[in-house]
Design a protein around this motif. Structure first.
Motif, short mmCIF file in Angstrom:
data_model
loop_
_atom_site.label_atom_id
_atom_site.label_comp_id
_atom_site.label_asym_id
_atom_site.label_seq_id
_atom_site.Cartn_x
_atom_site.Cartn_y
_atom_site.Cartn_z
N GLU A 106 -41.61 -16.03 16.35
CA GLU A 106 -40.72 -16.70 17.29
C GLU A 106 -41.14 -18.15 17.51
O GLU A 106 -40.30 -19.03 17.68
N ARG B 231 -40.82 -29.95 19.23
CA ARG B 231 -40.86 -29.07 18.07
C ARG B 231 -41.86 -29.58 17.04
O ARG B 231 -42.60 -28.81 16.42
N ALA C 204 -36.80 -24.83 14.08
CA ALA C 204 -35.38 -24.75 14.45
C ALA C 204 -34.57 -23.99 13.40
O ALA C 204 -33.54 -24.46 12.91
N GLU D 13 -38.90 -21.56 16.64
CA GLU D 13 -38.70 -22.69 17.55
C GLU D 13 -39.18 -23.99 16.91
O GLU D 13 -38.49 -25.00 16.95
N ARG E 8 -36.74 -32.04 23.26
CA ARG E 8 -36.99 -30.78 22.57
C ARG E 8 -37.35 -31.00 21.11
O ARG E 8 -38.28 -30.36 20.58
#
Length: 245
Positions: free
Chosen positions: A49, A90, A56, A53, A86
């Motif tokens: 997970e 990342r 993306a 993230e 964001r």
């Protein structure tokens, strides 16, 4: 394709803690990843997970990795030196995963079965939210599923829904399900949408047929089976983070 570091040496979080989740808290509290300007927090999330993230991508675009990639859960608290959005965080998360999990990856293309989300002859029957328009606060009727986002996000959600039993709770997809069926947005629709859809299974019917019928009748969209070359992230190496004594 040759293996490469999962992230460059920078950018990086100013400070970050990464720890295995407390097993006693495994069935309590919220889980997931949240990001505010300058701060990222994760609770009870797997390394897969975190990779989703950081890069993306959706589940179907991750390949390889150790057997514990989905099962081991971690908590993360990270802060940036200056406010960051964001996308910037990342990149920082990629650096963090390379540093703490010794993560290395490479990218390659893989041909696979996909569904293209396109416009039906009677569509589209949905309209983008206008500037200043707010979504209704009421809950959708029982059996109606609600989605909020753009078309690529909706296609990603369809990937999840087509890969799990039709009668499951759509808000809690299980990580133990089979591989996702990629759905690619080819609608050409722009903007943000509030979408309500009711999918009813029929006796001896399959989930995909039920979704195809609902999408066309209610939204003016259709799913077309195709084969396409998809870029995937291949995990070459990753190491567990030991629990603190």
């Amino acid at each position: 394709a040759q293996s490469q570091p999962a992230a460059p040496a920078s950018p990086a979080f100013e400070v970050a803690t990464v720890e295995p989740s407390n097993p006693l808290a495994a069935r309590s509290g919220k889980r997931g990843i949240t990001a505010d300007p300058g701060r990222l927090s994760a609770r009870r999330v797997s390394l897969k997970e975190l990779i989703l993230e950081a890069y993306a991508v959706y589940y179907y675009r991750i390949s390889g990795g150790p057997s514990w990639l989905d099962s081991e859960e971690y908590d993360i608290d990270a802060k940036t030196e200056t406010p960051a959005d964001r996308d910037q965080m990342r990149l920082m998360l990629r650096t963090l995963l390379a540093d703490r999990f010794k993560l290395t990856i490479h990218r390659e293309s893989k041909e696979m079965r996909v569904y293209a989300l396109t416009l039906a002859k009677n569509g589209p029957l949905i309209h983008a939210i206008k500037d200043g328009e707010t979504a209704p606060a009421s809950q959708p009727p029982l059996g109606v599923q609600h989605y909020h986002g753009d078309m690529p996000q909706f296609a990603g959600l369809l990937s999840m829904r087509l890969s799990i039993p039709l009668l499951e709770d759509p808000s809690t997809p299980s990580r133990s399900n089979g591989p996702l069926i990629p759905v690619l947005d080819q609608t050409g629709l722009k903007g943000i949408y509030d979408i309500d859809i009711e999918v009813k299974p029929e006796p001896d019917g399959d989930s995909i047929t039920a979704w195809q019928r609902a999408l066309q009748q209610q939204l003016g969209l259709k799913l077309e089976a195709q084969r396409a070359s998809i870029e995937i992230v291949v995990i070459d190496h990753a190491e567990k983070i030991p629990a603190r004594n």
